[in-house]
Scaffold this motif. Structure first.
Motif, short mmCIF file in Angstrom:
data_model
loop_
_atom_site.label_atom_id
_atom_site.label_comp_id
_atom_site.label_asym_id
_atom_site.label_seq_id
_atom_site.Cartn_x
_atom_site.Cartn_y
_atom_site.Cartn_z
N LYS A 135 0.84 -1.21 0.00
CA LYS A 135 0.00 0.00 0.00
C LYS A 135 0.87 1.26 0.00
O LYS A 135 1.68 1.45 0.91
CB LYS A 135 -0.89 0.02 1.25
CG LYS A 135 -1.96 -1.03 1.25
CD LYS A 135 -3.22 -0.57 0.50
CE LYS A 135 -4.20 -1.72 0.35
NZ LYS A 135 -4.81 -1.81 -0.97
N MET A 136 0.72 2.05 -1.02
CA MET A 136 1.46 3.32 -1.11
C MET A 136 0.53 4.39 -1.66
O MET A 136 -0.32 4.10 -2.50
CB MET A 136 2.67 3.17 -2.05
CG MET A 136 3.79 2.29 -1.52
SD MET A 136 5.21 2.24 -2.66
CE MET A 136 4.63 1.01 -3.87
N SER A 137 0.74 5.63 -1.22
CA SER A 137 0.00 6.74 -1.80
C SER A 137 0.45 6.93 -3.25
O SER A 137 1.49 6.40 -3.67
CB SER A 137 0.26 8.02 -1.00
OG SER A 137 1.62 8.39 -1.15
N LYS A 138 -0.33 7.73 -3.98
CA LYS A 138 0.01 8.01 -5.38
C LYS A 138 1.40 8.66 -5.48
O LYS A 138 2.20 8.33 -6.35
CB LYS A 138 -1.05 8.98 -5.94
CG LYS A 138 -1.13 9.05 -7.42
CD LYS A 138 -2.35 9.90 -7.87
CE LYS A 138 -2.39 10.05 -9.37
NZ LYS A 138 -3.54 10.85 -9.83
N LYS A 159 3.92 8.51 -3.19
CA LYS A 159 4.97 7.57 -2.76
C LYS A 159 5.29 6.61 -3.91
O LYS A 159 6.46 6.35 -4.21
CB LYS A 159 4.47 6.78 -1.54
CG LYS A 159 5.42 5.69 -1.05
CD LYS A 159 6.58 6.28 -0.31
CE LYS A 159 7.50 5.19 0.23
NZ LYS A 159 8.67 5.77 0.89
N SER A 160 4.25 6.09 -4.53
CA SER A 160 4.42 5.18 -5.65
C SER A 160 5.17 5.87 -6.80
O SER A 160 6.09 5.29 -7.40
CB SER A 160 3.03 4.71 -6.09
OG SER A 160 3.09 3.97 -7.27
N LYS A 181 -2.77 6.75 -12.34
CA LYS A 181 -1.66 6.63 -11.39
C LYS A 181 -0.34 6.35 -12.14
O LYS A 181 0.71 6.92 -11.83
CB LYS A 181 -1.97 5.48 -10.43
CG LYS A 181 -1.20 5.51 -9.14
CD LYS A 181 -1.73 4.43 -8.18
CE LYS A 181 -0.91 4.37 -6.91
NZ LYS A 181 -1.39 3.39 -5.94
N THR A 240 8.79 6.33 5.69
CA THR A 240 7.46 6.94 5.64
C THR A 240 6.33 5.91 5.62
O THR A 240 5.78 5.58 6.66
CB THR A 240 7.35 7.89 4.42
OG1 THR A 240 7.76 7.18 3.25
CG2 THR A 240 8.22 9.12 4.62
N GLU A 241 6.04 5.35 4.46
CA GLU A 241 4.80 4.56 4.34
C GLU A 241 4.97 3.05 4.41
O GLU A 241 4.04 2.33 4.71
CB GLU A 241 4.11 4.91 3.01
CG GLU A 241 3.64 6.35 2.93
CD GLU A 241 2.93 6.67 1.62
OE1 GLU A 241 2.42 5.75 0.97
OE2 GLU A 241 2.91 7.84 1.24
N LYS A 287 1.69 18.26 -4.73
CA LYS A 287 0.56 18.70 -5.55
C LYS A 287 0.69 20.18 -5.90
O LYS A 287 0.99 21.00 -5.03
CB LYS A 287 -0.75 18.55 -4.77
CG LYS A 287 -1.13 17.13 -4.42
CD LYS A 287 -2.43 17.14 -3.62
CE LYS A 287 -2.84 15.75 -3.21
NZ LYS A 287 -4.08 15.76 -2.41
N LYS A 307 1.21 20.39 -0.58
CA LYS A 307 0.91 19.10 0.06
C LYS A 307 1.48 17.94 -0.74
O LYS A 307 1.62 18.01 -1.97
CB LYS A 307 -0.61 18.95 0.18
CG LYS A 307 -1.18 19.90 1.22
CD LYS A 307 -2.65 19.66 1.45
CE LYS A 307 -3.14 20.63 2.54
NZ LYS A 307 -4.59 20.81 2.49
N GLN A 315 -2.61 19.12 -10.58
CA GLN A 315 -3.80 18.40 -10.12
C GLN A 315 -5.02 18.67 -10.99
O GLN A 315 -6.06 18.05 -10.81
CB GLN A 315 -4.09 18.78 -8.66
CG GLN A 315 -3.01 18.31 -7.70
CD GLN A 315 -2.77 16.82 -7.77
OE1 GLN A 315 -3.63 16.03 -7.41
NE2 GLN A 315 -1.61 16.42 -8.27
#
Lengths: 124, 124
Positions: free
Chosen positions: A21-24, A26-27, B24, A94-95, B64, B122, B18
């Protein structure tokens, strides 16, 4: 006949684990690590492949891969075929857990060669 | 006292628009273009910054940003301060219109310097 030789086009593919699982963001950052490593390694060790890729828009595709085992299986195939590749291991600040392998970059290499290896993987 | 000099840490930030709809994977690939361009440019023109960044885990954060205008405003600030940066213009063969500016990479540069510019943005 065609003026456009598909076989002369080079690309980099990045295989991103889908079980981590990673945020957009992070990925995307993990993909960046793979892309930078592949670019620098090929510039040094395979300058003609780098020049073809760099000079023609640096094509990059990010693909989905199931998990760590598949990541290393694809790495083994790239190694066997002598194709530039780089696996990304995250420091885990971090994640994700420290030492998590998140993605694998393959290339720059001819699209036809890469597609034989990763052609069945879906786009992220 | 601290053995860890935060000011000696370098990073690259990537500012992702954004207001442009991207998958992704497409977004990650755009970030890769920015990261590769920043890495190659700094290796050539600012080798000490590149070496600091490359030798310490190549920190990358994806942030972002609202839209094209903001992207160019941040680019102007980076240019003014002589910080390596690279804006990505997509060929538009897949998800976005040809010539769309998708993201901006800034760095590698000292985190303290970059945070003064993009500290309010952010994480993606």
């Amino acid at each position: 006949m065609s003026f456009f030789d598909r076989d002369s086009e080079y690309k980099v593919v990045i295989l991103m684990r889908q079980d981590v699982k990673m945020s957009k963001g992070k990925s995307a950052a993990q993909a960046c690590h793979a892309a930078v490593a592949c670019a620098l390694a090929s510039k040094k060790k395979n300058p003609s492949a780098f020049a073809e890729w760099d000079g023609c828009g640096q094509k990059i595709a990010v693909l989905k891969v199931e998990g760590e085992r598949a990541l290393f299986e694809f790495k083994a195939i790239a190694d066997q075929q002598g194709i530039t590749n780089s696996i990304v291991c995250d420091a885990g600040r971090t994640e994700v857990d420290p030492g998590t392998y998140t993605c694998l970059g393959i290339g720059p290499e001819k699209q036809s060669v890469i597609d034989k290896i990763t052609g069945d993987l879906k786009m992220l």
